[in-house]
Design a protein around this motif. Structure first.
Motif, PDB file in Angstrom:
ATOM      1  N   ASN A 306      -3.163 -31.614  30.298  1.00 34.48           N
ATOM      2  CA  ASN A 306      -3.731 -32.934  30.025  1.00 34.48           C
ATOM      3  C   ASN A 306      -3.118 -34.032  30.879  1.00 34.48           C
ATOM      4  O   ASN A 306      -3.750 -35.081  31.063  1.00 34.48           O
ATOM      5  N   LEU A 307      -1.916 -33.820  31.378  1.00 34.30           N
ATOM      6  CA  LEU A 307      -1.259 -34.839  32.196  1.00 34.30           C
ATOM      7  C   LEU A 307      -1.557 -34.684  33.684  1.00 34.30           C
ATOM      8  O   LEU A 307      -1.134 -35.519  34.481  1.00 34.30           O
ATOM      9  N   LEU A 308      -2.262 -33.617  34.060  1.00 33.96           N
ATOM     10  CA  LEU A 308      -2.628 -33.464  35.463  1.00 33.96           C
ATOM     11  C   LEU A 308      -3.620 -34.564  35.858  1.00 33.96           C
ATOM     12  O   LEU A 308      -4.475 -34.955  35.067  1.00 33.96           O
ATOM     13  N   PRO A 309      -3.509 -35.089  37.081  1.00 30.94           N
ATOM     14  CA  PRO A 309      -4.396 -36.199  37.510  1.00 30.94           C
ATOM     15  C   PRO A 309      -5.795 -35.709  37.837  1.00 30.94           C
ATOM     16  O   PRO A 309      -6.288 -35.887  38.949  1.00 30.94           O
ATOM     17  N   ILE A 310      -6.437 -35.094  36.857  1.00 28.20           N
ATOM     18  CA  ILE A 310      -7.789 -34.565  37.024  1.00 28.20           C
ATOM     19  C   ILE A 310      -8.755 -35.478  36.277  1.00 28.20           C
ATOM     20  O   ILE A 310      -8.502 -35.832  35.120  1.00 28.20           O
ATOM     21  N   PRO A 311      -9.843 -35.887  36.902  1.00 29.75           N
ATOM     22  CA  PRO A 311     -10.815 -36.750  36.217  1.00 29.75           C
ATOM     23  C   PRO A 311     -11.250 -36.172  34.876  1.00 29.75           C
ATOM     24  O   PRO A 311     -11.427 -34.963  34.742  1.00 29.75           O
ATOM     25  N   ALA A 312     -11.390 -37.051  33.894  1.00 32.77           N
ATOM     26  CA  ALA A 312     -11.783 -36.735  32.514  1.00 32.77           C
ATOM     27  C   ALA A 312     -10.607 -36.303  31.661  1.00 32.77           C
ATOM     28  O   ALA A 312     -10.731 -36.221  30.438  1.00 32.77           O
ATOM     29  N   LEU A 313      -9.453 -36.029  32.267  1.00 26.10           N
ATOM     30  CA  LEU A 313      -8.273 -35.688  31.484  1.00 26.10           C
ATOM     31  C   LEU A 313      -7.394 -36.917  31.291  1.00 26.10           C
ATOM     32  O   LEU A 313      -7.538 -37.938  31.964  1.00 26.10           O
ATOM     33  N   GLY A 315      -4.442 -37.408  32.186  1.00 24.76           N
ATOM     34  CA  GLY A 315      -3.657 -37.740  33.372  1.00 24.76           C
ATOM     35  C   GLY A 315      -4.357 -38.734  34.271  1.00 24.76           C
ATOM     36  O   GLY A 315      -3.731 -39.662  34.805  1.00 24.76           O
ATOM     37  N   CYS A 316      -5.661 -38.571  34.463  1.00 23.31           N
ATOM     38  CA  CYS A 316      -6.432 -39.507  35.284  1.00 23.31           C
ATOM     39  C   CYS A 316      -6.521 -40.870  34.598  1.00 23.31           C
ATOM     40  O   CYS A 316      -6.396 -41.917  35.245  1.00 23.31           O
ATOM     41  N   LYS A 317      -6.734 -40.863  33.283  1.00 22.01           N
ATOM     42  CA  LYS A 317      -6.793 -42.124  32.543  1.00 22.01           C
ATOM     43  C   LYS A 317      -5.461 -42.874  32.633  1.00 22.01           C
ATOM     44  O   LYS A 317      -5.439 -44.104  32.724  1.00 22.01           O
ATOM     45  N   LEU A 318      -4.367 -42.131  32.610  1.00 19.03           N
ATOM     46  CA  LEU A 318      -3.048 -42.761  32.727  1.00 19.03           C
ATOM     47  C   LEU A 318      -2.878 -43.438  34.077  1.00 19.03           C
ATOM     48  O   LEU A 318      -2.253 -44.510  34.170  1.00 19.03           O
ATOM     49  N   LEU A 319      -3.434 -42.836  35.133  1.00 16.82           N
ATOM     50  CA  LEU A 319      -3.363 -43.463  36.451  1.00 16.82           C
ATOM     51  C   LEU A 319      -4.121 -44.784  36.465  1.00 16.82           C
ATOM     52  O   LEU A 319      -3.641 -45.784  37.020  1.00 16.82           O
ATOM     53  N   PHE A 320      -5.315 -44.799  35.862  1.00 18.34           N
ATOM     54  CA  PHE A 320      -6.088 -46.035  35.785  1.00 18.34           C
ATOM     55  C   PHE A 320      -5.317 -47.111  35.004  1.00 18.34           C
ATOM     56  O   PHE A 320      -5.275 -48.273  35.406  1.00 18.34           O
ATOM     57  N   LEU A 321      -4.724 -46.708  33.882  1.00 17.93           N
ATOM     58  CA  LEU A 321      -4.002 -47.663  33.049  1.00 17.93           C
ATOM     59  C   LEU A 321      -2.707 -48.125  33.720  1.00 17.93           C
ATOM     60  O   LEU A 321      -2.286 -49.272  33.547  1.00 17.93           O
ATOM     61  N   LEU A 322      -2.076 -47.230  34.473  1.00 16.27           N
ATOM     62  CA  LEU A 322      -0.876 -47.611  35.219  1.00 16.27           C
ATOM     63  C   LEU A 322      -1.226 -48.673  36.254  1.00 16.27           C
ATOM     64  O   LEU A 322      -0.496 -49.667  36.416  1.00 16.27           O
ATOM     65  N   PHE A 323      -2.346 -48.481  36.938  1.00 15.76           N
ATOM     66  CA  PHE A 323      -2.802 -49.475  37.922  1.00 15.76           C
ATOM     67  C   PHE A 323      -3.058 -50.816  37.242  1.00 15.76           C
ATOM     68  O   PHE A 323      -2.635 -51.871  37.734  1.00 15.76           O
ATOM     69  N   GLU A 324      -3.727 -50.766  36.079  1.00 15.50           N
ATOM     70  CA  GLU A 324      -4.025 -52.012  35.364  1.00 15.50           C
ATOM     71  C   GLU A 324      -2.758 -52.695  34.876  1.00 15.50           C
ATOM     72  O   GLU A 324      -2.617 -53.924  34.959  1.00 15.50           O
ATOM     73  N   GLY A 325      -1.818 -51.889  34.372  1.00 13.40           N
ATOM     74  CA  GLY A 325      -0.582 -52.475  33.866  1.00 13.40           C
ATOM     75  C   GLY A 325       0.247 -53.116  34.958  1.00 13.40           C
ATOM     76  O   GLY A 325       0.904 -54.145  34.729  1.00 13.40           O
ATOM     77  N   LEU A 326       0.245 -52.530  36.164  1.00  9.77           N
ATOM     78  CA  LEU A 326       1.068 -53.054  37.252  1.00  9.77           C
ATOM     79  C   LEU A 326       0.408 -54.224  37.973  1.00  9.77           C
ATOM     80  O   LEU A 326       1.098 -55.126  38.455  1.00  9.77           O
ATOM     81  N   VAL A 339     -16.123 -41.231  37.960  1.00 14.82           N
ATOM     82  CA  VAL A 339     -15.038 -40.277  38.171  1.00 14.82           C
ATOM     83  C   VAL A 339     -14.902 -39.350  36.972  1.00 14.82           C
ATOM     84  O   VAL A 339     -14.798 -38.119  37.115  1.00 14.82           O
ATOM     85  N   ASN A 340     -14.901 -39.909  35.773  1.00 17.83           N
ATOM     86  CA  ASN A 340     -14.723 -39.088  34.568  1.00 17.83           C
ATOM     87  C   ASN A 340     -15.923 -38.176  34.314  1.00 17.83           C
ATOM     88  O   ASN A 340     -15.753 -37.047  33.842  1.00 17.83           O
ATOM     89  N   THR A 341     -17.139 -38.662  34.616  1.00 12.03           N
ATOM     90  CA  THR A 341     -18.317 -37.808  34.452  1.00 12.03           C
ATOM     91  C   THR A 341     -18.262 -36.619  35.397  1.00 12.03           C
ATOM     92  O   THR A 341     -18.551 -35.478  35.001  1.00 12.03           O
ATOM     93  N   ALA A 342     -17.874 -36.879  36.651  1.00 11.26           N
ATOM     94  CA  ALA A 342     -17.748 -35.791  37.621  1.00 11.26           C
ATOM     95  C   ALA A 342     -16.685 -34.796  37.169  1.00 11.26           C
ATOM     96  O   ALA A 342     -16.869 -33.575  37.269  1.00 11.26           O
ATOM     97  N   GLY A 343     -15.587 -35.320  36.651  1.00 14.89           N
ATOM     98  CA  GLY A 343     -14.528 -34.442  36.164  1.00 14.89           C
ATOM     99  C   GLY A 343     -14.967 -33.622  34.971  1.00 14.89           C
ATOM    100  O   GLY A 343     -14.629 -32.432  34.863  1.00 14.89           O
ATOM    101  N   MET A 344     -15.726 -34.226  34.069  1.00 12.58           N
ATOM    102  CA  MET A 344     -16.214 -33.506  32.895  1.00 12.58           C
ATOM    103  C   MET A 344     -17.167 -32.383  33.296  1.00 12.58           C
ATOM    104  O   MET A 344     -17.094 -31.261  32.758  1.00 12.58           O
ATOM    105  N   VAL A 345     -18.048 -32.665  34.249  1.00 10.38           N
ATOM    106  CA  VAL A 345     -18.960 -31.620  34.729  1.00 10.38           C
ATOM    107  C   VAL A 345     -18.174 -30.474  35.337  1.00 10.38           C
ATOM    108  O   VAL A 345     -18.464 -29.292  35.100  1.00 10.38           O
TER     109      VAL A 345
END
Length: 363
Positions: A306-313, A315-326, A339-345
């Motif tokens: 779940n922590l891997l930077p793969i879309p829809a997981l 890990g990817c959401k954490l990267l987005f939130l890290l960008f927003e937080g910084l 990105v998340n739709t592509a990852g889910m597919v």
């Protein structure tokens, strides 16, 4: 009877791992004052549902996942900008303090949402550590690194190792338990440099030849030709042993993901839910310790995956939130959705592929 037991144990293992993961998200959300509309274990048709407070709890038919349903207010601009809280802030206290209770997920601060997203995997790691702790506590003996016995004609004894030596390092790698020591030998005869504690002093031994121990038929039964003494079950030794097992499991899982990412192993080596049930079936035959060991491996695997930077997981959401937080600027919602739709597919395709492989392999 065996099939029924396997099914029940599989449901228990899957259910606990999923429940702990989703409860991690749920607890973190409640801690941050975020409203959770639904806490669900499983997907598909609803079997049971009950309400408590502002949350509806459901149990669904397919026990291969779960979710927390957060209600997000509409973003009129559609660009994913952070939506300000609808209530005035309250005094801040504690870790990721509650600004307002009952707020929507997107109204929470970026670091609060980061905390909520992260905590699912954290709880998987906590569960893995606790399961391994139970296994360690159930052991009759804990192996240390002090040499207590040599096999007949041991090459390690002839090349410098002595009874009573406490092995501290092997080829520069620190060892603390019999388990971490055993991992450094591959069952072949090789020379090693060892750092040992002898009569209260650290001594470096070079050219120590360690040979495997074999049975009468020549089969390797141990990677070394010496035995180590047991250590007492103190709190420190139990925690060190548990930590070593946790590190071993995590390293093995990360190594597997790395081999997959670099093409060293193919997708055909992956296994899905059917393969996991088959593994549970084998573990059931060996006993409860093997079932717990498999549960620990599974929950740590879920946490890392779940922590891997793969879309829809996560890990990817954490990267987005890290960008927003910084930066203070949210990643546009449309971009996140694509990105998340592509990852889910991709993930659904991968699950279908490994499931078909499992069916071919086991049936």
């Amino acid at each position: 009877m065996t099939a029924l037991l396997t099914g029940l144990v599989s449901l228990l293992v899957f259910g606990v791992v999923i429940l702990v993961h989703e409860w991690g998200h749920f607890w973190a959300a409640r801690h941050c004052g975020i409203r959770v509309e639904e806490f669900s274990i499983g997907f598909g048709p609803r079997l049971f549902a009950w309400g408590k407070g502002e949350t509806r709890y459901t149990l669904r038919l397919i026990p291969l996942g779960g979710y927390n349903l957060f209600s997000n207010p509409p973003d009129p601009e559609g660009e994913g900008e952070a939506i300000p809280p609808v209530h005035p802030p309250k005094p801040k206290t504690g870790l990721f303090p509650v600004v307002v209770r009952g707020q929507e997920f997107e109204q929470a601060g970026a670091w609060q949402r980061f905390f909520v997203t992260l905590w699912g995997a954290v709880m998987n790691f906590v569960l893995g550590f606790l399961v391994l702790l139970v296994l360690v506590l159930s052991m009759s003996n804990l192996g240390g690194t002090t040499v207590a016995q040599f096999v007949d004609d041991a090459q390690s004894s002839a090349t410098g190792l002595q009874l009573g030596d406490t092995i501290v390092e092997v080829d520069g790698q620190r060892v603390r338990t019999a388990n971490s020591l055993a991992q450094l030998f591959d069952g072949t005869t090789q020379q090693h440099t060892m750092l040992v504690l002898r009569d209260g002093e650290l001594v470096t031994l070079t050219g120590v030849t360690v040979a495997p121990t074999t049975d009468e038929d020549g089969n390797v039964v141990s990677g070394v030709d010496f035995r180590v003494a047991a250590v007492s079950k103190t709190t420190r030794n139990v925690l060190v042993q548990t930590g070593e097992f946790f590190r071993y499991y995590s390293t093995a899982i990360l190594g597997g993901f790395w081999q997959l990412a670099t093409g060293q192993v193919g997708v055909d080596q992956l296994s899905g839910p059917i393969g996991t049930v088959s593994a549970v079936s084998q573990a059931v035959q060996y006993g409860w310790r093997d079932v717990l060991s498999l549960m620990a491996l599974l929950t740590i695997n879920v946490g890392i995956f779940n922590l891997l930077p793969i879309p829809a997981l996560d890990g990817c959401k954490l990267l987005f939130l890290l960008f927003e937080g910084l930066t203070g600027h949210a990643v546009p919602q449309r971009f996140q959705m694509v990105v998340n739709t592509a990852g889910m597919v991709l993930l659904l395709w991968l699950m279908m592929l490994v499931t078909m492989q499992d069916i071919t392999r086991f049936f």
